[in-house]
Write a protein that holds these residues in place. Structure first.
Motif, short mmCIF file in Angstrom:
data_model
loop_
_atom_site.label_atom_id
_atom_site.label_comp_id
_atom_site.label_asym_id
_atom_site.label_seq_id
_atom_site.Cartn_x
_atom_site.Cartn_y
_atom_site.Cartn_z
N ASP A 22 0.83 -1.21 0.00
CA ASP A 22 0.00 0.00 0.00
C ASP A 22 0.86 1.25 0.00
N PHE A 23 0.39 2.28 -0.72
CA PHE A 23 0.95 3.63 -0.65
C PHE A 23 -0.25 4.53 -0.40
N VAL A 24 -0.52 4.79 0.87
CA VAL A 24 -1.74 5.48 1.28
C VAL A 24 -1.41 6.93 1.63
N VAL A 25 -2.18 7.84 1.07
CA VAL A 25 -1.99 9.27 1.31
C VAL A 25 -3.34 9.89 1.65
N SER A 26 -3.38 10.71 2.69
CA SER A 26 -4.57 11.49 3.01
C SER A 26 -4.17 12.95 2.92
N SER A 27 -4.51 13.60 1.81
CA SER A 27 -4.06 14.95 1.53
C SER A 27 -5.25 15.86 1.29
N LYS A 28 -5.04 17.18 1.53
CA LYS A 28 -6.08 18.16 1.23
C LYS A 28 -6.11 18.51 -0.25
N LEU A 29 -5.13 18.00 -1.02
CA LEU A 29 -5.01 18.37 -2.42
C LEU A 29 -5.74 17.37 -3.30
N PRO A 30 -6.47 17.84 -4.30
CA PRO A 30 -7.23 16.94 -5.18
C PRO A 30 -6.31 15.97 -5.92
N TYR A 31 -6.80 14.76 -6.13
CA TYR A 31 -6.17 13.72 -6.94
C TYR A 31 -4.96 13.07 -6.30
N LEU A 32 -4.57 13.50 -5.09
CA LEU A 32 -3.45 12.86 -4.42
C LEU A 32 -3.90 11.92 -3.31
N SER A 33 -5.02 12.19 -2.69
CA SER A 33 -5.50 11.33 -1.62
C SER A 33 -5.90 9.97 -2.18
N GLY A 34 -5.77 8.94 -1.37
CA GLY A 34 -6.25 7.63 -1.76
C GLY A 34 -5.28 6.51 -1.42
N ARG A 35 -5.73 5.30 -1.73
CA ARG A 35 -4.92 4.10 -1.51
C ARG A 35 -4.34 3.69 -2.86
N HIS A 36 -3.05 3.86 -3.01
CA HIS A 36 -2.35 3.53 -4.24
C HIS A 36 -1.48 2.30 -3.98
N ARG A 37 -0.77 1.82 -5.02
CA ARG A 37 -0.01 0.59 -4.89
C ARG A 37 1.45 0.76 -5.33
N VAL A 38 2.36 0.12 -4.59
CA VAL A 38 3.75 0.06 -5.00
C VAL A 38 3.89 -1.02 -6.06
N VAL A 39 4.43 -0.65 -7.23
CA VAL A 39 4.68 -1.62 -8.29
C VAL A 39 6.09 -2.18 -8.16
N SER A 40 7.07 -1.28 -8.06
CA SER A 40 8.46 -1.70 -7.89
C SER A 40 9.26 -0.52 -7.35
N PHE A 41 10.49 -0.80 -6.88
CA PHE A 41 11.34 0.28 -6.39
C PHE A 41 12.79 -0.18 -6.37
N LYS A 42 13.69 0.80 -6.38
CA LYS A 42 15.11 0.58 -6.15
C LYS A 42 15.55 1.64 -5.16
N GLU A 43 15.99 1.20 -4.00
CA GLU A 43 16.30 2.10 -2.89
C GLU A 43 17.15 3.29 -3.33
N ASN A 44 16.68 4.49 -2.96
CA ASN A 44 17.39 5.74 -3.23
C ASN A 44 17.49 6.09 -4.71
N GLU A 45 16.75 5.39 -5.57
CA GLU A 45 16.83 5.68 -7.00
C GLU A 45 15.48 5.89 -7.67
N ARG A 46 14.56 4.95 -7.51
CA ARG A 46 13.30 5.09 -8.23
C ARG A 46 12.17 4.34 -7.51
N LEU A 47 10.96 4.84 -7.72
CA LEU A 47 9.76 4.24 -7.15
C LEU A 47 8.66 4.30 -8.20
N LYS A 48 8.07 3.14 -8.50
CA LYS A 48 6.98 3.09 -9.47
C LYS A 48 5.71 2.71 -8.74
N LEU A 49 4.63 3.46 -9.02
CA LEU A 49 3.36 3.28 -8.33
C LEU A 49 2.22 3.10 -9.31
#
Length: 323
Positions: free
Chosen positions: A62-89
């Protein structure tokens, strides 16, 4: 589309060749921190990138964000990552899936963060407002990403707080606050002197703009020729309504079904800091999306004021956007 936001960001935006259904957005920012510190903020370990984050850093997590800004709040998903380099969601825009990738690269002791977002909008419901404008792909979504990334910049720098969206906001009212490390006199001058406004907010105040720092004086961003009849002004300011040296600026604003007021109140906080309290009201005759566009556009403007006064930076020096 409201002139305010179109003018604010025309300096950054160009359209990419693509089909109507395939939408892409990219923003690149230079952050004043090492990669490891930026990565910690992106995945919620420290200086949380967005509000109330909960991240399970694993494929499918899970990549969960609760924000006051439109289109950013919600429960998103981690697809892949490489520490300190990239994150795909896998990122959901009002339930419609998109892909977001964040890439971090060291650059002369700082970090270049590039965020790319892509979505196939074929079949997306008309109710998803951010996906249905062919002339400004991801226009509304981009506003939210910009705000979030500027807030990240502010957190990583430490010291003063970034632009806050206050709870009092609604569909008829924009209220924002920002802390700026500068004397009240400098803030007031930056809001009321024509040459300075054109310098720190060139995307808002065009070369035809005219600003007179006195009650009853002209306050125009140059969107319409001076002398344009009130009934022909669809968006923007024309006149100074109130002025209190080093404390307050109030201007009128046309648009919607009634004229509204825009104000900047400057409040000293000590330690060389001030709090700028911003208000735009009453907004009548606008859709919910239009009011959010005003809110995001004015937040951009307050950040531009902050970076100019604190760091002598213009936003285009460190933030580049493509749509």
């Amino acid at each position: 589309m409201m002139r305010l936001l179109g003018v604010l960001w025309c300096v950054f935006i160009y359209l990419c060749p693509m089909s109507h259904a395939e939408k892409n957005y990219e923003v690149s920012v230079l952050l004043d921190a090492e990669v490891e510190k930026c990565w910690g903020a992106i995945v919620g370990r420290e200086h949380a990138w967005m509000e109330h984050m909960r991240v399970e850093l694993e494929a499918g997590g899970d990549f969960v964000v609760s924000s006051k800004l439109p289109y950013l709040s919600g429960r998103h998903r981690v697809v892949s990552f490489k520490e300190n380099e990239r994150l795909k969601l896998q990122w959901y825009v009002e339930g419609w899936p998109s892909e977001v990738e964040v890439v971090l690269e060291p650059e002369k002791g700082k970090t270049r963060l590039t965020l790319q977002m892509a979505v196939d909008a074929e079949g997306a419901p008309e109710s998803v407002e951010a996906l249905k404008y062919p002339d400004h792909y991801f226009y509304f979504i981009g506003q939210s990403w910009r705000h979030s990334l500027q807030d990240l910049k502010s957190q990583l720098l430490g010291g003063t707080k970034g632009v806050r969206v206050l709870r009092a906001n609604n569909d008829h009212l924009v209220r924002l606050e920002v802390e700026i490390k500068a004397p009240a006199k400098k803030v007031f001058e930056a809001l009321t002197q024509e040459a300075l406004v054109k310098k720190w907010n060139a995307g808002l105040c065009m070369k035809e703009g005219k600003i007179e720092g006195k009650v009853g004086g002209v306050y125009s961003y140059g969107w319409y020729p001076l002398g344009t009849p009130e009934g022909e002004i669809e968006d923007g300011p024309m006149k100074v309504l109130e002025l209190e040296k080093d404390k307050l600026l109030v201007i009128d604003w046309y648009g919607g079904t009634e004229k509204s007021r825009v104000s900047w109140e400057i409040e000293p906080m000590g330690d060389g800091r001030v709090k700028v309290k911003f208000k735009h009201a009453t907004l009548l005759g606008h859709s919910h999306g239009n009011v959010w566009s005003y809110r995001s556009g004015w937040a951009d403007s307050l950040y531009a004021l902050k970076w100019y006064l604190e760091r002598d930076e213009c936003m285009g020096d460190w933030l580049k956007e493509k749509q």
